[in-house]
Motif scaffolding. Sequence first.
Motif, short mmCIF file in Angstrom:
data_model
loop_
_atom_site.label_atom_id
_atom_site.label_comp_id
_atom_site.label_asym_id
_atom_site.label_seq_id
_atom_site.Cartn_x
_atom_site.Cartn_y
_atom_site.Cartn_z
N CYS A 52 -44.66 99.64 23.65
CA CYS A 52 -44.12 98.73 22.57
C CYS A 52 -45.17 98.01 21.73
CB CYS A 52 -42.87 98.11 22.89
SG CYS A 52 -41.50 99.01 23.40
N SER A 53 -45.32 98.22 20.56
CA SER A 53 -46.46 97.34 20.08
C SER A 53 -45.91 95.94 19.60
CB SER A 53 -47.12 98.29 18.72
OG SER A 53 -45.92 98.13 17.71
N TRP A 54 -44.65 95.84 19.27
CA TRP A 54 -44.04 94.58 18.91
C TRP A 54 -44.58 93.88 17.74
CZ3 TRP A 54 -39.58 93.94 21.45
CH2 TRP A 54 -39.51 94.32 22.60
N LYS A 55 -43.68 93.85 16.71
CA LYS A 55 -44.17 93.18 15.48
C LYS A 55 -43.21 92.28 14.91
CE LYS A 55 -42.80 96.81 12.00
NZ LYS A 55 -43.09 97.73 10.89
N LEU A 56 -43.71 91.31 14.16
CA LEU A 56 -42.75 90.36 13.87
C LEU A 56 -41.99 90.78 12.29
CD1 LEU A 56 -44.48 87.08 13.99
CD2 LEU A 56 -42.39 87.45 14.91
N VAL A 57 -40.64 90.84 12.45
CA VAL A 57 -39.89 91.19 11.17
C VAL A 57 -38.99 90.16 10.56
CG1 VAL A 57 -38.21 92.98 10.42
CG2 VAL A 57 -39.82 93.65 12.02
N ARG A 58 -38.76 89.91 9.37
CA ARG A 58 -38.08 88.84 9.04
C ARG A 58 -36.47 89.36 8.58
NH1 ARG A 58 -35.84 87.64 4.19
NH2 ARG A 58 -37.08 89.58 3.09
N PHE A 59 -35.70 88.58 9.28
CA PHE A 59 -34.15 88.97 8.70
C PHE A 59 -33.90 87.29 8.24
CE2 PHE A 59 -35.29 91.62 12.39
CZ PHE A 59 -34.86 92.91 11.99
N ALA A 60 -33.19 87.62 6.89
CA ALA A 60 -33.05 86.35 6.36
C ALA A 60 -34.26 85.49 6.31
CB ALA A 60 -31.70 85.83 6.71
N ASP A 61 -34.24 84.49 6.91
CA ASP A 61 -35.14 83.36 6.90
C ASP A 61 -35.82 83.37 8.28
OD1 ASP A 61 -35.40 82.74 4.48
OD2 ASP A 61 -34.09 80.93 4.67
N LYS A 62 -35.44 84.28 9.31
CA LYS A 62 -35.86 84.26 10.66
C LYS A 62 -36.73 85.31 10.91
CE LYS A 62 -35.40 81.96 13.05
NZ LYS A 62 -36.39 80.57 13.13
N TRP A 63 -37.73 85.22 11.97
CA TRP A 63 -38.54 86.24 12.02
C TRP A 63 -38.52 86.65 13.68
CZ3 TRP A 63 -42.38 88.47 8.90
CH2 TRP A 63 -42.72 87.63 7.90
N VAL A 64 -38.24 87.98 13.93
CA VAL A 64 -37.85 88.43 15.16
C VAL A 64 -38.88 89.42 15.47
CG1 VAL A 64 -35.99 89.51 16.67
CG2 VAL A 64 -35.48 87.88 14.96
#
Length: 230
Positions: A208-220
Amino acid sequence: MKKLLSILFSTTLILTLGSPAFADEDKNVAKALDLIEKTNRDIDQKIEKAVEKADSLQTDYIADIRKIEEGDKLIKLKNEREKALSDLEAVKNDRSKEEKLQEKVFMLNAKINEEQLRVDSKLYEIHQDIDEATAQLVPANDKDAIKLEEKISKLTNKLDERSEKYQEKTERFTSDLQKVIKDVYNETLQLSANTIKKAAENGVIAECSWKLVRFADKWVYIDPIRIVKF
């Protein structure tokens, strides 16, 4: 001469016998790489849909809160302004009435702007609450469970300070957003895990490379696959 021919024959035989094995290995590697590429496309599509849904949820939530915040006062002011503008259009040839209505429209605009600033300030405060609420949505492991419970308790206390309407809207938003994030997190994690396992069976090591993704105003962090070696 015979010795040289014997060596060449043996070498040719070895290479000939070895070729099918190498060909099979290349096919397995190619199959694994194709699977990884397809899985990453699937993950990207799921992420895209989840992001769109999260943004839509937040847009609807903010619209609901704005309706609550504006309430009767701002709606009444806007209605008064609409009527004044309509009246102003009807008295274009009456200088005296026109000036009075222009003054009324000016005053109403000032009141509307003042009220709108109050609403925007309140919405900014609520926006901060969204950040705090959705901060709890990142999937936590058992080790973080106690800390997460403390944060949720603190959040609940803050929500209780607001009106029942705010609390209802906020709880619904956080719950819906939580489901969107957890669903895409779990789905993509499972996709990655299955593909990494199958790739390993075909001689390709991935992770898994794990990247930050924005959902609404949160980054997961979400987990596409990265090839390590093959």
